[in-house]
Design a protein around this motif. Structure first.
Motif, PDB file in Angstrom:
ATOM      1  N   LEU A 193       0.610  30.746 -46.989  1.00 51.05           N
ATOM      2  CA  LEU A 193       0.781  31.861 -45.713  1.00 51.05           C
ATOM      3  C   LEU A 193      -0.534  32.665 -45.295  1.00 51.05           C
ATOM      4  O   LEU A 193      -1.362  31.923 -46.274  1.00 51.05           O
ATOM      5  CB  LEU A 193       1.626  33.062 -46.391  1.00 51.05           C
ATOM      6  CG  LEU A 193       2.631  33.019 -46.903  1.00 51.05           C
ATOM      7  CD1 LEU A 193       3.067  33.989 -47.442  1.00 51.05           C
ATOM      8  CD2 LEU A 193       3.918  32.788 -45.648  1.00 51.05           C
ATOM      9  N   SER A 194      -0.634  33.073 -44.217  1.00 52.56           N
ATOM     10  CA  SER A 194      -1.540  33.418 -43.815  1.00 52.56           C
ATOM     11  C   SER A 194      -2.419  34.853 -44.521  1.00 52.56           C
ATOM     12  O   SER A 194      -1.840  35.447 -45.253  1.00 52.56           O
ATOM     13  CB  SER A 194      -1.850  33.663 -42.333  1.00 52.56           C
ATOM     14  OG  SER A 194      -1.228  34.509 -42.125  1.00 52.56           O
ATOM     15  N   PRO A 195      -3.716  34.988 -44.774  1.00 53.28           N
ATOM     16  CA  PRO A 195      -4.067  35.503 -45.652  1.00 53.28           C
ATOM     17  C   PRO A 195      -3.265  37.443 -45.317  1.00 53.28           C
ATOM     18  O   PRO A 195      -3.322  37.934 -46.042  1.00 53.28           O
ATOM     19  CB  PRO A 195      -5.938  35.779 -44.881  1.00 53.28           C
ATOM     20  CG  PRO A 195      -6.080  34.690 -44.300  1.00 53.28           C
ATOM     21  CD  PRO A 195      -4.970  34.168 -43.989  1.00 53.28           C
ATOM     22  N   THR A 196      -3.473  37.492 -43.934  1.00 46.78           N
ATOM     23  CA  THR A 196      -3.010  38.552 -43.454  1.00 46.78           C
ATOM     24  C   THR A 196      -1.267  39.174 -44.418  1.00 46.78           C
ATOM     25  O   THR A 196      -0.632  39.873 -44.924  1.00 46.78           O
ATOM     26  CB  THR A 196      -2.728  38.821 -41.753  1.00 46.78           C
ATOM     27  OG1 THR A 196      -3.649  38.705 -41.394  1.00 46.78           O
ATOM     28  CG2 THR A 196      -1.360  40.471 -42.145  1.00 46.78           C
ATOM     29  N   MET A 197      -0.738  37.566 -44.058  1.00 48.27           N
ATOM     30  CA  MET A 197       0.864  37.490 -44.751  1.00 48.27           C
ATOM     31  C   MET A 197       1.214  37.051 -46.547  1.00 48.27           C
ATOM     32  O   MET A 197       1.751  37.883 -46.888  1.00 48.27           O
ATOM     33  CB  MET A 197       1.553  36.181 -44.058  1.00 48.27           C
ATOM     34  CG  MET A 197       1.936  36.492 -42.733  1.00 48.27           C
ATOM     35  SD  MET A 197       3.251  37.123 -42.774  1.00 48.27           S
ATOM     36  CE  MET A 197       4.364  36.497 -43.467  1.00 48.27           C
ATOM     37  N   TYR A 221      -1.178  38.941 -48.338  1.00 46.38           N
ATOM     38  CA  TYR A 221      -1.175  40.347 -48.864  1.00 46.38           C
ATOM     39  C   TYR A 221      -0.143  41.005 -47.977  1.00 46.38           C
ATOM     40  O   TYR A 221      -0.153  41.868 -49.369  1.00 46.38           O
ATOM     41  CB  TYR A 221      -1.954  40.793 -48.310  1.00 46.38           C
ATOM     42  CG  TYR A 221      -2.947  42.595 -48.762  1.00 46.38           C
ATOM     43  CD1 TYR A 221      -2.221  43.670 -48.131  1.00 46.38           C
ATOM     44  CD2 TYR A 221      -3.280  42.601 -49.452  1.00 46.38           C
ATOM     45  CE1 TYR A 221      -3.387  45.115 -48.817  1.00 46.38           C
ATOM     46  CE2 TYR A 221      -4.203  43.646 -50.175  1.00 46.38           C
ATOM     47  CZ  TYR A 221      -3.629  44.710 -49.560  1.00 46.38           C
ATOM     48  OH  TYR A 221      -4.522  45.962 -50.457  1.00 46.38           O
ATOM     49  N   ALA A 222       0.499  41.319 -47.398  1.00 48.07           N
ATOM     50  CA  ALA A 222       2.277  41.786 -47.445  1.00 48.07           C
ATOM     51  C   ALA A 222       3.053  41.638 -48.032  1.00 48.07           C
ATOM     52  O   ALA A 222       3.974  42.210 -48.578  1.00 48.07           O
ATOM     53  CB  ALA A 222       2.259  41.892 -45.738  1.00 48.07           C
ATOM     54  N   ASP A 251      -7.075  42.144 -48.801  1.00 45.87           N
ATOM     55  CA  ASP A 251      -6.715  42.369 -47.999  1.00 45.87           C
ATOM     56  C   ASP A 251      -7.819  42.036 -47.104  1.00 45.87           C
ATOM     57  O   ASP A 251      -9.346  41.860 -46.798  1.00 45.87           O
ATOM     58  CB  ASP A 251      -6.235  43.847 -47.656  1.00 45.87           C
ATOM     59  CG  ASP A 251      -7.456  44.890 -47.034  1.00 45.87           C
ATOM     60  OD1 ASP A 251      -7.093  45.365 -46.871  1.00 45.87           O
ATOM     61  OD2 ASP A 251      -7.938  44.268 -47.645  1.00 45.87           O
ATOM     62  N   ALA A 252      -7.107  42.069 -46.219  1.00 47.75           N
ATOM     63  CA  ALA A 252      -8.044  41.339 -44.066  1.00 47.75           C
ATOM     64  C   ALA A 252      -8.892  42.092 -43.909  1.00 47.75           C
ATOM     65  O   ALA A 252     -10.451  41.404 -44.121  1.00 47.75           O
ATOM     66  CB  ALA A 252      -7.052  41.127 -43.287  1.00 47.75           C
ATOM     67  N   THR A 253      -9.218  43.368 -44.540  1.00 51.17           N
ATOM     68  CA  THR A 253     -10.441  43.487 -44.519  1.00 51.17           C
ATOM     69  C   THR A 253     -11.900  44.038 -45.453  1.00 51.17           C
ATOM     70  O   THR A 253     -12.463  44.885 -45.853  1.00 51.17           O
ATOM     71  CB  THR A 253     -10.714  45.948 -43.831  1.00 51.17           C
ATOM     72  OG1 THR A 253      -9.737  45.875 -44.909  1.00 51.17           O
ATOM     73  CG2 THR A 253     -10.018  45.161 -42.381  1.00 51.17           C
ATOM     74  N   CYS A 265     -11.157  45.928 -47.687  1.00 46.38           N
ATOM     75  CA  CYS A 265     -11.517  46.496 -48.222  1.00 46.38           C
ATOM     76  C   CYS A 265     -10.728  47.359 -49.414  1.00 46.38           C
ATOM     77  O   CYS A 265     -10.559  48.150 -50.820  1.00 46.38           O
ATOM     78  CB  CYS A 265     -11.369  48.431 -47.699  1.00 46.38           C
ATOM     79  SG  CYS A 265      -9.699  48.048 -47.235  1.00 46.38           S
ATOM     80  N   CYS A 266      -9.121  46.371 -50.012  1.00 43.27           N
ATOM     81  CA  CYS A 266      -8.737  47.109 -50.700  1.00 43.27           C
ATOM     82  C   CYS A 266      -7.986  45.530 -51.684  1.00 43.27           C
ATOM     83  O   CYS A 266      -7.964  44.420 -51.377  1.00 43.27           O
ATOM     84  CB  CYS A 266      -6.881  47.548 -50.574  1.00 43.27           C
ATOM     85  SG  CYS A 266      -7.943  48.864 -49.545  1.00 43.27           S
TER      86      CYS A 266
END
Lengths: 283, 178, 238
Positions: B73-77, B79-80, B122-124, B126-127
Motif C-alpha cells: 500500500l501507499s504510505p497514506t493507506m 497508516y490508515a 503517518d504522512a505528516t 507527526c504521529c
C-alpha cells in the motif's frame, strides 16, 4: 493500466469508500455555506471556528471529558462564537475580519496552553498536529460517522434550498432586507448555527485545515466563471465535490496526506478557473 | 475514534509485553505478568474482541494468499490500514498480516523483558503507530536482531491479548526480514 | 392620517445622540428632500425611519398603510459592487416581504419584478451580472428592487452619488415620474439645487433644523444660507 488496478484494489477497502462518501458530503455542505460566508466577507470563519472548537476541546479535556462526550462542551461554545461573529454584521466597532482573527488565534493559543498544563498525553504536538491537520482522520471513519454525515448533509441541503432566497437577500443586502421586513437577525443566526455545526463535525472528520479550504476555494473558483448567484452556488458545489474526490484518490495512490492534497487540488482548480475566466473574456 | 487516537498517540514509544522472546534470563515465558506502564499498544475498550459485528462487506482486504499485505500500500493507506486494525481488532483476529516499518525495541530491565515492535509514521510524520510482534522460534536479543530504526518486514498472525484489563495488539509467530 | 409623523425625534447610534427635536410629517404623494451639511446625520435619520437603528428618543408614527410597505434604495456597499448576481435575482429579492415563509417566488411576484424592470428600462439586462453594469444601470436595478417592495413610499439615500451629470438628470426625472404616479418619495441628497427643483417639502438637518414646504425653505434664513453655500460649492467657487 497499473494505476487503475491499484485503484480498484484500494476501493475494496471499506475505509476508502467511507472516506470518499464523507468527503463528498462534507464538501457539498461546506461549499453551500461557503457561498454566503465568502460573500459576506467571512472567509476566514472556517479557520476561526475550528480553532475555537480546538480550544473548547481542551477545555473539555480539563474537565475530564473524553472524545466521546466532549461534544457537549465543544458544540455550544462554537455555536455561541459563531452567532456572536456572524450576527452583528457590518454595524460594529471591531470589524469582522479582526474579530475572527482575535478569537481564532486566542482560542488556539488558549487550547494549546490548557493542553500543556492539564493533559497527560506524551505526544502533545502530535495531538495538536492531528487535530489541526487531520491527515488520516478521513480514512479512519466508522460506519456511524458515515451515517452522521449523511444525515447532516441532507439537513444542510434542505436548509439551503428552503431558505435560498432569504439567504440571498441577507447576503446581498442586509440593510435592504431588514428595511423591507425580512427577519435578518433570525436568518443570520440560523446561518451561524449551521456553520458552527458543520465546522465542528467536519473538523473531527477531515481536520481543521481542510474545512476552511473547503469553505473558501470552491466559491472563489466558481465566481471566476459564473455571474449569477444560482450558477455560482451550483458550480461551487460541483467544483468542491470534484476536488474532494480527486484529492482523496490522489492522496491514497501517491501516499500524500489527504487534507493537504485536497486543498492543493482546490487551489489548482482555482487557478484553472481564473485562467478560464480571463480567457473566456470575463476578466 | 478520538479516544483511540489519544491512546495511540500517547503510545508513541511502543512498548509491548513480550513473551518468550527475551533470553536475558533463562528462556522464560513471560506471559501476562510483566508489569509495564508506558506506551503499550492498547486497543481501545470499545473495540469488541469476542463479539465481532457481522458486516455485509468485510473490513479485511487480503491478497490472493489470504494475507493482509500492508507492504503493497501507499504510505497514506498503510497508516490508515494499521489504524483500522487497531480500531476493529475483531475483524483481524487470526489473520496473517504482513507489514513493513521501523524496528523498535523497548527493554524493561526491571522485569527482564524485551519488547519488539514495527512502527510506521503517518504522512505528516507527526504521529506514529505500530504493532508489537513476537518472533517464531528462538532468538536472542540483541544478537539476532537488527539495530533499532532498521526497516523491517514482519509477517505474523494477529492475536491481540489482554493484560491488566487492557487489550494489546500483537503479531505472533512472526517472521522478520530486514 | 399622514404616512409618517415624527415628533420630537432624537436620533443617534450606539446610544449617542447626534440630533434631537426633529419634527416633520410626510403625507401621501409628498416629495420630501432631506438636506444638510455632510455628516450631519441624514443617513442616520433614514436608518432610524426604516427601523435599522433604534431611535434615541421621541416618537415616530407610521400610518397602517405604509407600516410594512416601505421601499428603500440604500447607498451601495463595496461588497455589492462585486457581487455575483444577475439583475433578475436582485430585483426579485425585493419581493421577499410578499413571500412570507414560502421558499420560492410565485409567478405573480415574478410578474411584478418584470414589470418594474421594464418600467426602469433594465428588463433587457435581466440576465446580466450586476457588477458588469454601469453606475446608472445599477441604480435603476436597485430602484426596480425597491419598487417590488412597495408601491406607496420610497426612501432613497443619495441615489445619484457617483453618477455622471447626464445620468444624474435621468435619475431625477425618473424619480419625479414615480412621484407623479403617486409614490411618496423621501430622498437624501446633498444636491440642494435638485432639491429646490423637484421637492415639495424640505427637511434641513444640521446645526439648524428646518421643516417646511419648498417655498418656506427658500424664504428662510437657513435655506438662504445653505443655498448660498452649496450653490457656491457647486459652481466651483468656494
Amino acid at each position: 493500466m497499473e494505476i487503475f488496478n491499484k485503484l480498484a484494489y484500494y476501493m475494496q477497502f471499506p475505509f476508502v469508500r467511507y472516506a470518499l462518501i464523507v468527503g463528498v458530503l462534507i464538501s457539498v455542505c461546506a461549499s453551500l455555506l461557503g457561498v454566503t460566508l465568502v460573500l459576506k466577507r467571512f472567509s476566514y470563519i472556517g479557520d476561526g471556528l475550528s480553532h475555537v472548537a480546538f480550544g473548547a476541546m481542551s477545555i473539555a479535556g480539563v474537565f475530564g471529558l473524553t472524545n466521546d462526550n466532549n461534544m457537549v462542551v465543544i458544540l455550544p461554545i462554537t455555536v455561541v462564537c459563531a452567532v456572536f461573529l456572524l450576527r452583528a454584521g457590518q454595524n460594529r466597532k471591531i470589524k469582522g475580519d479582526a474579530m475572527i482573527a482575535m478569537i481564532s488565534v486566542g482560542a488556539l493559543a488558549l487550547g494549546y496552553l490548557l493542553m500543556n498544563l492539564f493533559t497527560t498525553s506524551s505526544n502533545l504536538s502530535g495531538d495538536v498536529c492531528s487535530t489541526l491537520f487531520g491527515s488520516t482522520s478521513i480514512l479512519t471513519l466508522k460506519k456511524g460517522e458515515v451515517y452522521l454525515s449523511v444525515v447532516l448533509s441532507i439537513l444542510v441541503v434542505i436548509f439551503f434550498v428552503v431558505f435560498y432566497n432569504k439567504i440571498f437577500a441577507v447576503t446581498f443586502d442586509e440593510n435592504f432586507a431588514k428595511a423591507t421586513g425580512t427577519k435578518v437577525n433570525v436568518y443570520n443566526t440560523l446561518i451561524a448555527v449551521v456553520t458552527a455545526v458543520i465546522i465542528v463535525l467536519a473538523m473531527n472528520l477531515v481536520g481543521s485545515l481542510l474545512i476552511s479550504a473547503l469553505i473558501i476555494f470552491p466559491t472563489l473558483s466558481a465566481m471566476r466563471l459564473f455571474k449569477s448567484f444560482k450558477s455560482v452556488t451550483i458550480c461551487s458545489v460541483i467544483i468542491s465535490v470534484f476536488c474532494a474526490l480527486t484529492g482523496i484518490l490522489i492522496s491514497i495512490l501517491a501516499g500524500t496526506p489527504v487534507g493537504s492534497t485536497i486543498v492543493a487540488v482546490d487551489a489548482f482548480a482555482f487557478f484553472a478557473c481564473l485562467i478560464a475566466g480571463k480567457v473566456g473574456g470575463r476578466g | 475514534m478520538k479516544r483511540l487516537k489519544r491512546v495511540l498517540i500517547a503510545g508513541l514509544v511502543l512498548v509491548l509485553a513480550g513473551c518468550g522472546v527475551s533470553h536475558i534470563t533463562e528462556d522464560g515465558v513471560v506471559q501476562n505478568n510483566t508489569s509495564n506502564t508506558s506506551g503499550k499498544q492498547l486497543i481501545p475498550d470499545d473495540a469488541p474482541l469476542d463479539d465481532p459485528e457481522p458486516e455485509e462487506d468485510s473490513y479485511v482486504v487480503t491478497n490472493e494468499d489470504g494475507i493482509v499485505d500492508i507492504t503493497v500500500l501507499s504510505p497514506t493507506m498503510v497508516y490508515a490500514q494499521v489504524l483500522n486494525i487497531l480500531m476493529y481488532p475483531e475483524e483481524y483476529v487470526g489473520r496473517t498480516v504482513k507489514m513493513n516499518g521501523e524496528f523498535s525495541v523497548y527493554e524493561d530491565t526491571a522485569n527482564n523483558v524485551v519488547y519488539f515492535a514495527c512502527i510506521i509514521k503517518d504522512a505528516t510524520a507527526c504521529c506514529a503507530q505500530g504493532i508489537e510482534f513476537k518472533l517464531e522460534g528462538d532468538h536472542v536479543y540483541p544478537d539476532d536482531f537488527p539495530a533499532a530504526g532498521t526497516n523491517v518486514t514482519v509477517t505474523g498472525v494477529f492475536e491481540p491479548y489482554e493484560e491488566n484489563g487492557n487489550l494489546y495488539a500483537c503479531l505472533v509467530g512472526s517472521a522478520m526480514e530486514y | 392620517m399622514p404616512y409618517i409623523t415624527a415628533n420630537n425625534l432624537s436620533i443617534g447610534y450606539d446610544g449617542k445622540e447626534i440630533i434631537e427635536n426633529i419634527n416633520f410629517t410626510v403625507n401621501k404623494g409628498d416629495y420630501l428632500y432631506i438636506v444638510g451639511e455632510n455628516g450631519t446625520g441624514k443617513s442616520t435619520l433614514m436608518k432610524t425611519l426604516l427601523g435599522l437603528i433604534p431611535a434615541i428618543g421621541g416618537k415616530m408614527e407610521f400610518s397602517p398603510e405604509v407600516k410594512n410597505e416601505i421601499g428603500y434604495l440604500p447607498q451601495q456597499t463595496e461588497v455589492q459592487k462585486d457581487f455575483p448576481a444577475s439583475v433578475e435575482e436582485i430585483v426579485l429579492s425585493g419581493c421577499q416581504r410578499r413571500m412570507g415563509f414560502l421558499p420560492f417566488y410565485t409567478k405573480a411576484e415574478k410578474a411584478i419584478a418584470y414589470e418594474n424592470m421594464d418600467y426602469l428600462h433594465v428588463l433587457e439586462l435581466k440576465n446580466k451580472c450586476y457588477r458588469e453594469l454601469s453606475g446608472g444601470q445599477q441604480q435603476r436595478v436597485l430602484l426596480a428592487r425597491a419598487l417590488c417592495a412597495t408601491k406607496k413610499i420610497l426612501l432613497l439615500d443619495e441615489p445619484v452619488t457617483g453618477l455622471d451629470p447626464k445620468v444624474t438628470i435621468e435619475m431625477y426625472e425618473l424619480i419625479k415620474r414615480l412621484n407623479d404616479e403617486g409614490i411618496t418619495i423621501i430622498m437624501i441628497s446633498h444636491d440642494v439645487k435638485a432639491a429646490v427643483k423637484y421637492a415639495d417639502h424640505i427637511l434641513h438637518i444640521g446645526s439648524k433644523l428646518f421643516f417646511g414646504t419648498k417655498d418656506e425653505y427658500l424664504n428662510s434664513k437657513v435655506g438662504k444660507n445653505f443655498l448660498a453655500m452649496e450653490g457656491d460649492e457647486q459652481d466651483g467657487n468656494i
